[in-house]
Design a protein around this motif. Structure first.
Motif, mmCIF file in Angstrom:
data_model
loop_
_atom_site.group_PDB
_atom_site.id
_atom_site.type_symbol
_atom_site.label_atom_id
_atom_site.label_comp_id
_atom_site.label_asym_id
_atom_site.label_seq_id
_atom_site.Cartn_x
_atom_site.Cartn_y
_atom_site.Cartn_z
ATOM 1 N N ALA A 111 -0.620 37.824 47.201
ATOM 2 C CA ALA A 111 -0.471 37.689 48.653
ATOM 3 C C ALA A 111 -0.829 38.997 49.359
ATOM 4 O O ALA A 111 -1.459 38.994 50.425
ATOM 5 C CB ALA A 111 0.962 37.287 48.989
ATOM 6 N N TYR A 112 -0.438 40.116 48.773
ATOM 7 C CA TYR A 112 -0.738 41.428 49.357
ATOM 8 C C TYR A 112 -2.252 41.650 49.424
ATOM 9 O O TYR A 112 -2.787 42.091 50.449
ATOM 10 C CB TYR A 112 -0.070 42.509 48.511
ATOM 11 N N LYS A 113 -2.949 41.324 48.340
ATOM 12 C CA LYS A 113 -4.393 41.550 48.315
ATOM 13 C C LYS A 113 -5.116 40.655 49.310
ATOM 14 O O LYS A 113 -6.091 41.072 49.947
ATOM 15 C CB LYS A 113 -4.931 41.322 46.904
ATOM 16 N N ARG A 114 -4.642 39.411 49.468
ATOM 17 C CA ARG A 114 -5.258 38.529 50.463
ATOM 18 C C ARG A 114 -5.099 39.096 51.865
ATOM 19 O O ARG A 114 -5.994 38.978 52.700
ATOM 20 C CB ARG A 114 -4.622 37.137 50.401
ATOM 21 N N ARG A 115 -3.971 39.722 52.134
ATOM 22 C CA ARG A 115 -3.700 40.208 53.490
ATOM 23 C C ARG A 115 -4.382 41.539 53.782
ATOM 24 O O ARG A 115 -4.856 41.767 54.892
ATOM 25 C CB ARG A 115 -2.193 40.341 53.705
ATOM 26 N N PHE A 116 -4.447 42.434 52.787
ATOM 27 C CA PHE A 116 -4.919 43.795 53.058
ATOM 28 C C PHE A 116 -6.231 44.158 52.371
ATOM 29 O O PHE A 116 -6.750 45.250 52.578
ATOM 30 C CB PHE A 116 -3.835 44.810 52.668
ATOM 31 N N GLY A 117 -6.772 43.258 51.554
ATOM 32 C CA GLY A 117 -8.073 43.522 50.958
ATOM 33 C C GLY A 117 -8.055 44.493 49.798
ATOM 34 O O GLY A 117 -9.115 44.912 49.328
ATOM 35 N N GLU A 118 -6.883 44.867 49.329
ATOM 36 C CA GLU A 118 -6.748 45.747 48.177
ATOM 37 C C GLU A 118 -5.407 45.467 47.521
ATOM 38 O O GLU A 118 -4.512 44.859 48.125
ATOM 39 C CB GLU A 118 -6.841 47.217 48.585
ATOM 40 N N SER A 119 -5.253 45.899 46.279
ATOM 41 C CA SER A 119 -3.990 45.675 45.586
ATOM 42 C C SER A 119 -2.940 46.660 46.085
ATOM 43 O O SER A 119 -3.278 47.729 46.612
ATOM 44 C CB SER A 119 -4.180 45.847 44.079
ATOM 45 N N PRO A 120 -1.654 46.349 45.929
ATOM 46 C CA PRO A 120 -0.621 47.318 46.322
ATOM 47 C C PRO A 120 -0.737 48.628 45.548
ATOM 48 O O PRO A 120 -0.447 49.700 46.080
ATOM 49 C CB PRO A 120 0.694 46.581 46.032
ATOM 50 N N LYS A 121 -1.187 48.551 44.302
ATOM 51 C CA LYS A 121 -1.363 49.777 43.518
ATOM 52 C C LYS A 121 -2.427 50.668 44.140
ATOM 53 O O LYS A 121 -2.275 51.900 44.192
ATOM 54 C CB LYS A 121 -1.739 49.423 42.077
ATOM 55 N N GLN A 122 -3.510 50.062 44.635
ATOM 56 C CA GLN A 122 -4.563 50.855 45.276
ATOM 57 C C GLN A 122 -4.039 51.548 46.528
ATOM 58 O O GLN A 122 -4.356 52.712 46.782
ATOM 59 C CB GLN A 122 -5.748 49.950 45.623
ATOM 60 N N ALA B 269 8.953 49.169 46.417
ATOM 61 C CA ALA B 269 8.605 48.700 47.761
ATOM 62 C C ALA B 269 8.691 47.183 47.845
ATOM 63 O O ALA B 269 9.199 46.628 48.833
ATOM 64 C CB ALA B 269 7.203 49.175 48.128
ATOM 65 N N ALA B 270 8.193 46.495 46.815
ATOM 66 C CA ALA B 270 8.193 45.030 46.836
ATOM 67 C C ALA B 270 9.613 44.477 46.830
ATOM 68 O O ALA B 270 9.967 43.614 47.646
ATOM 69 C CB ALA B 270 7.405 44.494 45.647
ATOM 70 N N THR B 271 10.441 44.962 45.927
ATOM 71 C CA THR B 271 11.799 44.414 45.814
ATOM 72 C C THR B 271 12.670 44.813 46.998
ATOM 73 O O THR B 271 13.579 44.069 47.375
ATOM 74 C CB THR B 271 12.454 44.860 44.497
ATOM 75 N N ASP B 272 12.391 45.961 47.607
ATOM 76 C CA ASP B 272 13.148 46.357 48.799
ATOM 77 C C ASP B 272 12.990 45.339 49.924
ATOM 78 O O ASP B 272 13.870 45.205 50.781
ATOM 79 C CB ASP B 272 12.687 47.730 49.296
ATOM 80 N N PHE B 273 11.852 44.638 49.932
ATOM 81 C CA PHE B 273 11.597 43.681 51.004
ATOM 82 C C PHE B 273 11.529 42.244 50.481
ATOM 83 O O PHE B 273 10.840 41.397 51.047
ATOM 84 C CB PHE B 273 10.325 44.064 51.755
ATOM 85 N N GLY B 274 12.259 41.991 49.406
ATOM 86 C CA GLY B 274 12.503 40.620 48.994
ATOM 87 C C GLY B 274 11.466 39.969 48.113
ATOM 88 O O GLY B 274 11.515 38.749 47.905
ATOM 89 N N LEU C 225 -1.791 54.487 45.352
ATOM 90 C CA LEU C 225 -2.549 55.612 44.804
ATOM 91 C C LEU C 225 -3.286 56.366 45.900
ATOM 92 O O LEU C 225 -3.359 57.595 45.885
ATOM 93 C CB LEU C 225 -3.539 55.108 43.749
ATOM 94 N N ALA C 226 -3.847 55.629 46.872
ATOM 95 C CA ALA C 226 -4.568 56.282 47.965
ATOM 96 C C ALA C 226 -3.635 57.156 48.788
ATOM 97 O O ALA C 226 -4.011 58.235 49.254
ATOM 98 C CB ALA C 226 -5.233 55.235 48.853
ATOM 99 N N ALA C 227 -2.390 56.715 48.973
ATOM 100 C CA ALA C 227 -1.428 57.504 49.747
ATOM 101 C C ALA C 227 -1.046 58.784 49.023
ATOM 102 O O ALA C 227 -0.705 59.786 49.655
ATOM 103 C CB ALA C 227 -0.181 56.671 50.021
ATOM 104 N N ALA C 228 -1.129 58.761 47.683
ATOM 105 C CA ALA C 228 -0.740 59.935 46.896
ATOM 106 C C ALA C 228 -1.828 60.993 46.857
ATOM 107 O O ALA C 228 -1.557 62.154 46.547
ATOM 108 C CB ALA C 228 -0.387 59.511 45.472
ATOM 109 N N SER D 240 7.456 53.607 44.099
ATOM 110 C CA SER D 240 6.605 52.761 43.272
ATOM 111 C C SER D 240 6.333 51.453 43.992
ATOM 112 O O SER D 240 7.015 51.103 44.966
ATOM 113 C CB SER D 240 7.281 52.465 41.927
ATOM 114 N N VAL D 241 5.338 50.719 43.495
ATOM 115 C CA VAL D 241 5.037 49.401 44.056
ATOM 116 C C VAL D 241 6.220 48.464 43.860
ATOM 117 O O VAL D 241 6.599 47.713 44.768
ATOM 118 C CB VAL D 241 3.766 48.819 43.404
#
Length: 329
Positions: A298-309, A283-288, A312-315, A279-280
């Motif tokens: 912060a994730y969306k600023r860096r990668f242009g999409e939300s962590p949920k997106q 993954a987030a809590t595993d890395f602090g 879901l795309a990986a699934a 889950s998101v």
């Protein structure tokens, strides 16, 4: 049609320029060849061609926004006079050459030169911003005795270490402004120096990282799941906060702790993209990252999409395209 999220506004402004449109192979080859370089062009299967090409320039730097609307294969002819800096805004580009096969997907870029003998495959949804860089501008920057320059195969625009995304955004903005022609060679020279220092082997020959940065980043990689402070980091690498911060600002363009945050975000991105995280939140809590709202922003600023997106795309099973057939003959 894909559209790289972090450049969406600039892309829309570019699309307001009048396009050149072609639906025949002969017409498309002639139009693209006139703007970029001579080449052979073939469409996969019986897909209808719907080429759109828009051109602009920023001083001495010409830009082309190109979309074929069909899966195409391109066999470039020799282009000794220039390099092509290709930014993938949607879909993907697969490159075959003497050095092997590699793929650049949405949000990545490549620098291609000496294209004779290579074959390029565009997916049907591939849209690319292409900047034509005169070889003379590169030789001027590196000197005639530096030897051949090798550019990185495919690199992410949004890597905070380099600032490439910000430079591309600036160039696209300038290209659609009334002052687009008033830059002379300044923007071209800036782009050449940037690509050499951040995306080629010239970087390793002429801009080695200080030992304090190498030690700090090695320590960070071991502590991605743990809290860290600047005093702890400076103690671990045996330097002062002022020296370490100055080196990071000069060579990375960010503070040491911002670099640590970006490395953590990259680790989360890889976990979500590879499907190794359930889950998101995991993954987030595993890395602090325990404040999920700030993390998501912060994730969306860096990668242009939300962590949920990303998750879901990986699934979803990927449809066969040049993007996921990199090893195909």
């Amino acid at each position: 049609m894909g559209q790289f999220g972090l450049l969406r506004d600039e892309d829309r402004a570019f699309q307001r320029l009048d396009p050149l449109e072609e639906t025949t192979l002969t017409g498309a080859r002639r139009t693209v060849g006139g703007a970029l370089s001579d080449h052979e062009l073939a469409v996969a299967g019986n897909a209808p061609l719907a080429m759109e090409l828009r051109t602009a320039s920023v001083g001495a730097l010409p830009l082309v926004l190109l979309h074929y609307g069909a899966p195409v294969s391109i066999q470039p002819r020799k282009m000794p006079g220039h390099f092509l800096f290709q930014v993938i805004l949607g879909g993907c580009l697969r490159v075959e050459g003497p050095g092997g096969v590699f793929v650049a997907g949405e949000g990545q870029a490549v620098v291609l030169d000496e294209l004779a003998g290579r074959r390029l495959h565009w997916s049907a949804d591939s849209r690319q911003l292409i900047m034509r860089i005169p070889r003379a501008a590169v030789l001027k920057a590196v000197g005639t005795d530096s030897g051949p320059i090798r550019f990185d195969r495919a690199f992410a625009l949004h890597d905070a270490d380099t600032g490439t995304l910000e430079l591309v955004r600036y160039i696209m903005t300038q290209a659609t402004s009334p002052m687009a022609g008033g830059h002379g060679s300044a923007i071209l020279d800036l782009l050449v120096r940037h690509l050499l220092l951040h995306h080629s082997d010239f970087r390793d020959r002429h801009a080695p990282l200080p030992a304090s940065i190498r030690r700090a980043e090695a320590y960070m990689r071991l502590r991605l799941s743990d809290p860290m402070t600047l005093p702890e980091l400076t103690g671990a690498v045996q330097t002062t906060a002022r020296t370490l911060s100055g080196n990071f600002q000069r060579f990375r363009g960010v503070s040491p702790m911002a670099r640590f945050r970006d490395m953590r975000l990259d680790a989360v991105h890889e976990a979500l993209k590879s499907g190794t995280a359930e889950s998101v939140t995991e993954a987030a809590t595993d890395f602090g990252f325990f404040h999920l709202g700030r993390f998501s922003s912060a994730y969306k600023r860096r990668f242009g999409e939300s962590p949920k997106q990303t998750h879901l795309a990986a699934a979803r099973p990927a449809a066969p395209t040049p993007c996921n057939n990199a090893a195909a003959g």
